[in-house]
Write a protein that holds these residues in place. Structure first.
Motif, mmCIF file in Angstrom:
data_model
loop_
_atom_site.group_PDB
_atom_site.id
_atom_site.type_symbol
_atom_site.label_atom_id
_atom_site.label_comp_id
_atom_site.label_asym_id
_atom_site.label_seq_id
_atom_site.Cartn_x
_atom_site.Cartn_y
_atom_site.Cartn_z
ATOM 1 N N LYS A 97 90.638 23.029 59.133
ATOM 2 C CA LYS A 97 89.611 22.003 60.207
ATOM 3 C C LYS A 97 90.183 20.832 60.396
ATOM 4 N N TYR A 98 91.224 21.081 59.653
ATOM 5 C CA TYR A 98 92.528 19.039 59.952
ATOM 6 C C TYR A 98 93.482 19.800 61.100
ATOM 7 N N THR A 99 93.092 19.399 62.218
ATOM 8 C CA THR A 99 93.834 19.973 63.307
ATOM 9 C C THR A 99 93.502 18.648 64.559
ATOM 10 N N SER A 129 92.645 18.659 67.708
ATOM 11 C CA SER A 129 91.905 18.372 68.258
ATOM 12 C C SER A 129 90.756 18.097 67.418
ATOM 13 N N ARG A 130 90.379 19.019 66.455
ATOM 14 C CA ARG A 130 88.679 18.035 65.379
ATOM 15 C C ARG A 130 89.090 16.318 65.281
ATOM 16 N N PHE A 131 90.386 15.879 65.760
ATOM 17 C CA PHE A 131 90.771 14.528 64.993
ATOM 18 C C PHE A 131 90.417 13.452 66.047
ATOM 19 N N VAL A 132 89.484 12.242 65.696
ATOM 20 C CA VAL A 132 88.910 12.002 66.320
ATOM 21 C C VAL A 132 89.772 10.286 66.901
ATOM 22 N N VAL A 133 90.040 9.999 67.899
ATOM 23 C CA VAL A 133 91.109 8.825 68.055
ATOM 24 C C VAL A 133 90.455 7.687 68.589
ATOM 25 N N THR A 189 91.735 1.946 65.355
ATOM 26 C CA THR A 189 92.042 1.217 64.129
ATOM 27 C C THR A 189 92.924 3.434 63.727
ATOM 28 N N ASN A 190 93.625 4.083 64.541
ATOM 29 C CA ASN A 190 94.138 5.666 64.028
ATOM 30 C C ASN A 190 95.060 5.438 65.252
ATOM 31 N N ARG A 191 95.248 5.373 66.371
ATOM 32 C CA ARG A 191 95.858 5.534 67.273
ATOM 33 C C ARG A 191 97.359 5.410 67.020
ATOM 34 N N VAL A 243 91.962 5.063 51.778
ATOM 35 C CA VAL A 243 90.661 6.647 50.808
ATOM 36 C C VAL A 243 89.897 7.036 51.642
ATOM 37 N N GLY A 244 90.246 8.355 52.469
ATOM 38 C CA GLY A 244 89.339 8.932 53.265
ATOM 39 C C GLY A 244 89.644 8.939 55.021
ATOM 40 N N LEU A 245 90.685 7.997 54.872
ATOM 41 C CA LEU A 245 90.725 7.880 56.429
ATOM 42 C C LEU A 245 91.647 8.453 57.692
ATOM 43 N N GLY A 246 92.161 9.991 56.961
ATOM 44 C CA GLY A 246 92.630 10.614 57.931
ATOM 45 C C GLY A 246 93.466 11.251 57.890
ATOM 46 N N LYS A 247 94.628 10.612 56.579
ATOM 47 C CA LYS A 247 96.340 11.072 56.377
ATOM 48 C C LYS A 247 96.208 11.916 56.273
ATOM 49 N N THR A 248 95.553 13.044 54.784
ATOM 50 C CA THR A 248 95.493 14.551 55.098
ATOM 51 C C THR A 248 95.565 15.243 56.212
ATOM 52 N N HIS A 249 94.384 14.368 57.088
ATOM 53 C CA HIS A 249 94.083 15.128 58.268
ATOM 54 C C HIS A 249 94.822 15.850 58.782
ATOM 55 N N LEU A 250 95.267 14.210 59.415
ATOM 56 C CA LEU A 250 96.510 14.393 60.044
ATOM 57 C C LEU A 250 98.027 14.799 59.980
ATOM 58 N N ASN A 304 84.849 4.525 54.425
ATOM 59 C CA ASN A 304 85.205 6.485 54.160
ATOM 60 C C ASN A 304 85.072 7.478 54.771
ATOM 61 N N ILE A 305 85.803 8.013 55.584
ATOM 62 C CA ILE A 305 85.410 8.861 56.417
ATOM 63 C C ILE A 305 84.874 10.101 55.642
ATOM 64 N N ARG A 306 85.495 10.424 54.915
ATOM 65 C CA ARG A 306 84.697 11.891 54.426
ATOM 66 C C ARG A 306 83.314 11.546 53.608
ATOM 67 N N GLU A 307 82.945 10.308 52.962
ATOM 68 C CA GLU A 307 82.037 9.517 52.175
ATOM 69 C C GLU A 307 80.634 9.577 53.849
ATOM 70 N N LEU A 308 81.458 9.384 54.920
ATOM 71 C CA LEU A 308 80.284 9.629 55.580
ATOM 72 C C LEU A 308 80.578 10.374 56.579
ATOM 73 N N GLU A 309 81.154 11.768 56.069
ATOM 74 C CA GLU A 309 81.015 13.443 56.808
ATOM 75 C C GLU A 309 79.690 13.791 55.506
ATOM 76 N N GLY A 310 80.343 12.877 53.781
ATOM 77 C CA GLY A 310 79.047 13.826 53.258
ATOM 78 C C GLY A 310 77.745 13.218 53.138
HETATM 79 P P1 ADP Z 1 93.094 10.968 52.849
HETATM 80 O O1 ADP Z 1 93.474 12.487 53.043
HETATM 81 O O2 ADP Z 1 92.942 9.328 54.028
HETATM 82 O O3 ADP Z 1 92.577 10.546 52.705
HETATM 83 P P2 ADP Z 1 91.547 13.129 55.091
HETATM 84 O O4 ADP Z 1 92.432 13.219 55.804
HETATM 85 O O5 ADP Z 1 91.319 14.390 53.794
HETATM 86 O O6 ADP Z 1 91.426 11.680 54.440
HETATM 87 O O7 ADP Z 1 90.162 12.442 55.576
HETATM 88 C C1 ADP Z 1 88.350 12.537 55.075
HETATM 89 C C2 ADP Z 1 87.796 13.036 56.034
HETATM 90 O O8 ADP Z 1 87.688 12.547 56.897
HETATM 91 C C3 ADP Z 1 88.576 15.141 55.847
HETATM 92 O O9 ADP Z 1 87.716 15.560 55.974
HETATM 93 C C4 ADP Z 1 88.492 13.819 57.352
HETATM 94 O O10 ADP Z 1 88.941 15.587 58.092
HETATM 95 C C5 ADP Z 1 88.064 13.796 57.999
HETATM 96 N N1 ADP Z 1 88.399 12.398 59.051
HETATM 97 C C6 ADP Z 1 89.373 11.871 58.405
HETATM 98 N N2 ADP Z 1 89.575 10.764 60.011
HETATM 99 C C7 ADP Z 1 88.985 11.563 60.727
HETATM 100 C C8 ADP Z 1 89.044 11.324 62.047
HETATM 101 N N3 ADP Z 1 89.621 9.802 63.022
HETATM 102 N N4 ADP Z 1 88.408 12.032 63.305
HETATM 103 C C9 ADP Z 1 87.891 13.590 62.188
HETATM 104 N N5 ADP Z 1 87.630 13.109 61.614
HETATM 105 C C10 ADP Z 1 88.339 12.622 60.335
#
Ligand code: ADP
Ligand code: MG
Length: 440
Positions: free
Chosen positions: A104-106, A108-112, A115-117, A143-150, A301-307
């Motif tokens: 899922k970490y692609t 196309s699924r990353f919202v720009v 703050t992350n542009r 934490v949870g801001l999308g580093k691993t995702h990117l 924290n986007i992870r908490e948002l998704e949670g």
């Molecule tokens: P980090 O490595 O910075 O702690 P993650 O990359 O694990 O954070 O992101 C946490 C969750 O939030 C993941 O499920 C990720 O897919 C989601 N997420 C983070 N940033 C975005 C984004 N810009 N658009 C969509 N999903 C995002």
């Protein structure tokens, strides 16, 4: 004409590439065989020029039936001319790939969003043309801001283009463990051969390298060897290199050689877009009020948002009620502001809740109740104190920091999946807050 060109370009590029580099550009003039295209900024200009110059010219030449040269411009910058040349891409060597990536970490699924542009654009740039201007690319953010995702999006992108490329995505933990194994088995050659054969090395959570002198040493040499060979390195950390305590100066300076791109907490609009996108992928219809409600309560924290979204979906579907703000508000537990508390306080509150003695909680017992309580305790200590993982391990009777990390991860996941755990954590957090605020 530009609309036609855009339509053709859209079919030639991946969607993330198109959206980032082309969509925002405008053809401002065309005449005498010269097309002037205005682009968003210098960063886009450079990249377009390097990677898509020939393609732009080809498309415009086809459409107009005459040889076209392209000039790119931004406001205030000199136009850069493009001269025709061959596409710079080359196919890379083959080998088996051992990377485990989250599908899922692609891109196309990353919202720009604002703050992350930059981090997103830089990631896409290295994915498209590695080993050039941003080497290394250093991604940092909370934490949870999308580093691993990117990072994984970069890896996916690369592997999609070159399925046999050696794209290694590893955690710093894994790098360290591989190193330890190699030392134990007296087999440094294999370790070095493996990591130095990467075409593309992505190393996550580098902040965990602090205090590990030997790992830093070995990583330094791995880095140099890859960098000299023009291979791309991407590093992620929860803070900037200079702010990682105990990081060797030479690593700080290596990490600062390329581009440091940071990710900040997303604004409301971006948070709403993330929820929207996630719901679309999961084929869930979300009313606008619900999106707004969740996005305005989970801010950092986007992870908490998704949670929160996952819990709302689980709750409404399990109890067959409509997805409305009224129905979900009580089950969401907007995250409590975490007040700092003493480790002993946290331990005693957790022990009491699980009806255990403090000694039991700190013991090595593997009994289910005890180990769950211990994991919850470690998680809460991570939230309510500034203690490092090793320190938390010490507070729990001398556990290893990897145990602490594993526990925090496990509870985070449990909290997202399991409604009861999430309730328990909220109520424990409340009690810790109250104890933390109580006058001495
Ligand atoms: P980090 O490595 O910075 O702690 P993650 O990359 O694990 O954070 O992101 C946490 C969750 O939030 C993941 O499920 C990720 O897919 C989601 N997420 C983070 N940033 C975005 C984004 N810009 N658009 C969509 N999903 C995002
Ligand atoms: Mg991460």
């Amino acid at each position: 004409l530009w609309q036609q060109a855009l339509a053709i370009l859209a079919t030639q590029l991946t969607k993330p590439a198109f959206d980032t580099w082309i969509k925002t550009s405008v053809l401002t003039s065309l005449g005498d065989g010269v097309a002037t295209i205005q682009v968003e900024n210098g960063f886009v200009l450079n990249h377009l020029q390097k990677c898509y110059g020939p393609l732009l010219m080809e498309v415009l030449t086809d459409l107009t039936g005459q040889e076209i040269t392209v000039e790119l411009t931004t406001d205030g910058l000199e136009p850069h001319s493009l001269t025709p040349r061959q596409s710079p891409l080359k196919v890379e060597a083959t080998a088996k790939n051992s990377t485990a990536l989250n599908a899922k970490y692609t891109f196309s699924r990353f919202v720009v969003g604002p703050t992350n542009r930059m981090a997103h654009a830089a990631s896409l740039a290295v994915a498209e043309s590695p080993g050039r201007e941003f080497n290394p690319l250093f991604l940092c953010g909370g934490v949870g801001l999308g580093k691993t995702h990117l990072m994984q999006a970069i890896a996916h992108y690369r592997l999609e283009m070159y399925p046999n490329a050696k794209v290694y995505y590893v955690s710093t933990e894994r790098f360290t463990n591989d190193l330890i194994t190699a030392i134990r088995q007296d087999n440094m050659e294999d370790f070095r051969a493996y990591y130095r054969s990467a075409d593309f090395l992505l190393i996550d959570d580098i902040q965990f390298i602090k205090g590990k002198e030997y790992t830093q040493e070995e990583f330094f040499h791995t880095f140099n060897s890859l960098h000299e060979a023009g291979k791309q390195v991407v590093v992620a950390s929860d803070r900037a290199p200079q702010r990682i305590p105990g990081l060797q100066d030479r690593l700080i300076s290596r990490f600062s050689m390329g581009l440091i791109a940071d990710i900040q907490v997303p604004d409301l609009e971006t948070r709403m877009a993330i929820l929207q996108k996630k719901a679309e992928y999961d084929r869930i219809r979300l009313p606008k009020e619900v999106i707004e409600y969740i996005a305005s309560h989970y801010t950092s924290n986007i992870r908490e948002l998704e949670g929160a979204l996952i819990r709302a979906i689980a709750y409404t579907s399990l109890s067959s009620v409509a997805m409305t703000v009224e129905n979900i508000a009580p089950v969401l537990n907007p995250p409590v502001e975490k007040v700092a508390a003493a480790p002993e306080t946290i331990i005693s509150i957790v022990a009491q809740h699980y009806q255990l003695k403090v000694e039991e909680l700190l013991s090595n017992s593997r009994r289910r109740e005890v180990s769950l309580a211990r994991q919850v305790g470690m998680y809460l200590m991570r939230q309510h104190t500034d203690l490092s993982l090793p320190r938390i391990g010490e507070a729990f009777g001398g556990k290893d920091h990897t145990t602490v990390m594993y526990s925090c991860d496990k509870i985070t996941q449990l909290q997202q999946k399991d409604w009861e755990t999430s309730q328990t954590l909220t109520s424990l957090s409340h009690r810790i807050n109250i104890a933390g605020q109580a006058p001495e």
